[in-house]
Motif scaffolding. Structure first.
Motif, PDB file in Angstrom:
ATOM      1  N   UNK A  55      -7.614  -1.996  41.087  1.00 10.33           N
ATOM      2  CA  UNK A  55      -7.995  -2.617  39.820  1.00 10.33           C
ATOM      3  C   UNK A  55      -7.861  -1.650  38.646  1.00 10.33           C
ATOM      4  N   UNK A  56      -7.833  -0.330  38.896  1.00 10.75           N
ATOM      5  CA  UNK A  56      -7.751   0.668  37.825  1.00 10.75           C
ATOM      6  C   UNK A  56      -6.317   1.008  37.424  1.00 10.75           C
ATOM      7  N   UNK A 120      -4.914  11.657  18.306  1.00  2.34           N
ATOM      8  CA  UNK A 120      -4.945  11.962  19.748  1.00  2.34           C
ATOM      9  C   UNK A 120      -4.383  10.791  20.552  1.00  2.34           C
ATOM     10  N   UNK A 121      -4.868   9.598  20.269  1.00  6.26           N
ATOM     11  CA  UNK A 121      -4.470   8.421  21.046  1.00  6.26           C
ATOM     12  C   UNK A 121      -3.025   8.045  20.780  1.00  6.26           C
ATOM     13  N   UNK A 122      -2.590   8.135  19.516  1.00  9.12           N
ATOM     14  CA  UNK A 122      -1.203   7.788  19.186  1.00  9.12           C
ATOM     15  C   UNK A 122      -0.231   8.709  19.909  1.00  9.12           C
ATOM     16  N   UNK A 148      -5.809   4.793  30.938  1.00  6.29           N
ATOM     17  CA  UNK A 148      -6.484   5.705  30.005  1.00  6.29           C
ATOM     18  C   UNK A 148      -6.102   5.387  28.563  1.00  6.29           C
ATOM     19  N   UNK A 149      -4.818   5.017  28.344  1.00  9.46           N
ATOM     20  CA  UNK A 149      -4.395   4.617  27.006  1.00  9.46           C
ATOM     21  C   UNK A 149      -5.169   3.412  26.504  1.00  9.46           C
ATOM     22  N   UNK A 150      -5.443   2.464  27.400  1.00  8.35           N
ATOM     23  CA  UNK A 150      -6.252   1.288  27.037  1.00  8.35           C
ATOM     24  C   UNK A 150      -7.669   1.726  26.647  1.00  8.35           C
ATOM     25  N   UNK A 151      -8.249   2.625  27.436  1.00  5.39           N
ATOM     26  CA  UNK A 151      -9.613   3.093  27.146  1.00  5.39           C
ATOM     27  C   UNK A 151      -9.662   3.866  25.829  1.00  5.39           C
ATOM     28  N   UNK A 152      -8.659   4.727  25.597  1.00  8.34           N
ATOM     29  CA  UNK A 152      -8.625   5.491  24.348  1.00  8.34           C
ATOM     30  C   UNK A 152      -8.481   4.566  23.141  1.00  8.34           C
ATOM     31  N   UNK A 153      -7.702   3.516  23.285  1.00 10.50           N
ATOM     32  CA  UNK A 153      -7.542   2.559  22.191  1.00 10.50           C
ATOM     33  C   UNK A 153      -8.855   1.837  21.899  1.00 10.50           C
TER      34      UNK A 153
END
Length: 435
Positions: A55-56, A120-122, A148-153
């Protein structure tokens, strides 16, 4: 090594006011973190998680590409909007209050960190996007990195909401005044506490050797720990000549030494002087008096006409002056109960004159402002002072204010109020009585 460490700390403190400081650090971290995740992906972290916790992991190449592309586009738009809001804030503060507020607003740590989170996220999403490579008719998907990109966004969206709240909070004049006051209060208390240590006498410096700098700029700060270390090593004492916040010209003496110094020692001393093109309240408490005074003056000007803000500003000046009365007019830096450095500071008389004289120009015709200033003088006369002549300075400024008010005001009822104020302040009421 100790000197280099102290200089590094001084350098970091001087660049922290730059709006790009935290964004640059976080952008660099995002760049390196992206390559760290790519390294982990090459070691099979997504494959392991897909088997253990599916799921992750995002396991569809088209979905991953679409998500990362959308994140990059949306975050760039969000960052541009946020930068635009910062520019609007700075422009409004400069127009309505005082241009001197800009360094303090630019150095706001919260705004810098939020912009840094965006960068950072971009950067993270851009380099993770590049790592998605097609292999045959499929993509090599860094599934966990995409998650992780989803979480950072999501963190960026929360940061944006906080940013809107914070910027709308910071533009309010009461919050600006409160921030200036607390920074100056913290600095003043530190200086007052440092005066309680060491001997009180400092030798006469009239015959000491003078040395100048080849730099120009506002004298912002000095690494006193390093200076005292050098004084101990060379067995000398110094007097720092310029007042913090003053513009120093090339060739003007900046310090005196009890002993004659060689070129290398002079260079060591001068390397601990920090010159800049701006000022911060954290380094120079007198800047707080300047900023609050300019806010009051601008509020009372015909173009702004905001007496309420002026009255609020006087409340903060009242507390700062009461705290300043506990500080001596000269600062001496000691170590092991031995004096090494004498700092030139703005004395109480000069500070009060500069503040009150500026306010008198626009406020002498306004009875409510004169009453508020008289209340401030009355309050200050009831406070404990480190020198008794501070009370004489207060009486002098109160008398000058009421004299100017009497000349500017023609209404007899208002003039009677002026006379009552003089009586309350125990001044010579003869010169304020109606003719």
């Amino acid at each position: 090594m100790k000197h280099l460490f102290n200089k590094l700390i001084t350098f970091i403190n001087s660049i922290r006011s730059n709006i790009a400081f935290y964004p640059t650090l976080l952008a660099a971290f995002g760049f390196n973190f992206a390559f760290f995740m790519i390294y982990l992906e090459d070691r099979g972290i997504s494959t392991y998680l897909l088997e253990a916790v599916p799921v992750l992991v995002v396991d569809n190449g088209n979905t991953a590409l679409a998500l990362l592309s959308s994140f990059i586009t949306g975050l760039i738009s969000m960052m541009v909007f946020s930068f635009s809001m910062v520019m609007v804030l700075l422009n409004q503060a400069s127009s309505n209050y005082s241009p001197r507020l800009l360094p303090g607003l630019i150095s706001d740590k919260n705004h810098q960190v939020i912009l840094g989170i965006y960068l950072f996220t971009i950067l993270y999403c851009i380099f993770i996007l590049f790592s998605i490579q097609p292999t045959g008719d499929k993509y090599q998907i860094p599934g966990f990195s995409v998650l992780l990109g989803i979480l950072f966004t999501a963190v960026c969206i929360c940061a944006f909401i906080y940013f809107i709240h914070n910027i709308s909070h910071n533009i309010q004049i009461n919050n600006i005044l409160d921030k200036i006051f607390h920074l100056a209060e913290k600095r003043l208390k530190h200086l007052i506490d440092s005066e309680e240590m060491g001997e009180k006498d400092f030798p006469d410096t009239s015959g000491w050797y003078e040395y100048h700098t080849e730099k120009t700029g506002y004298f912002q700060n000095i690494a006193l720990t390093n200076v005292v270390d050098i004084c101990e090593k060379k067995e000398t004492k110094l007097e720092i000549l310029p007042v913090k916040g003053i513009f120093v010209l090339k060739g003007i003496p900046v310090f005196k030494s009890e002993k004659e110094l060689d070129k290398e020692t002079i260079k060591d001393f001068l390397s601990n002087f920090n010159f800049a093109r701006g000022e911060l309240v954290e380094d120079n408490y007198t800047l707080a008096f300047k900023q609050i005074t300019e806010i009051i003056v601008k509020a009372m000007s015909p173009g702004i006409n905001d007496p309420g803000t002026a009255l609020n500003g006087i409340d903060y000046l009242m507390e700062l002056f009461a705290l300043r009365m506990k500080k001596k007019d000269e600062s001496i830096i000691s170590r092991d109960e031995k004096n090494y450095v004498k700092l030139t500071t703005v004395n109480f008389e000069e500070l009060m004159y500069n503040v009150i004289s500026s306010i008198r120009v626009y406020g002498k015709h306004d009875v409510s402002l004169v009453q508020k200033l008289s209340t401030m003088f009355l309050y200050l006369k009831s406070q404990e002072a480190v020198h008794s002549y501070y009370y004489e300075i207060i009486d002098k400024e109160a008398t000058t204010l009421l004299e100017d008010a009497r000349d500017a005001i023609t209404n007899k009822s208002d003039l009677k109020i002026i006379e009552k104020l003089a009586r309350k302040l125990s001044l010579n009421t003869n010169k304020f009585q109606l003719e």
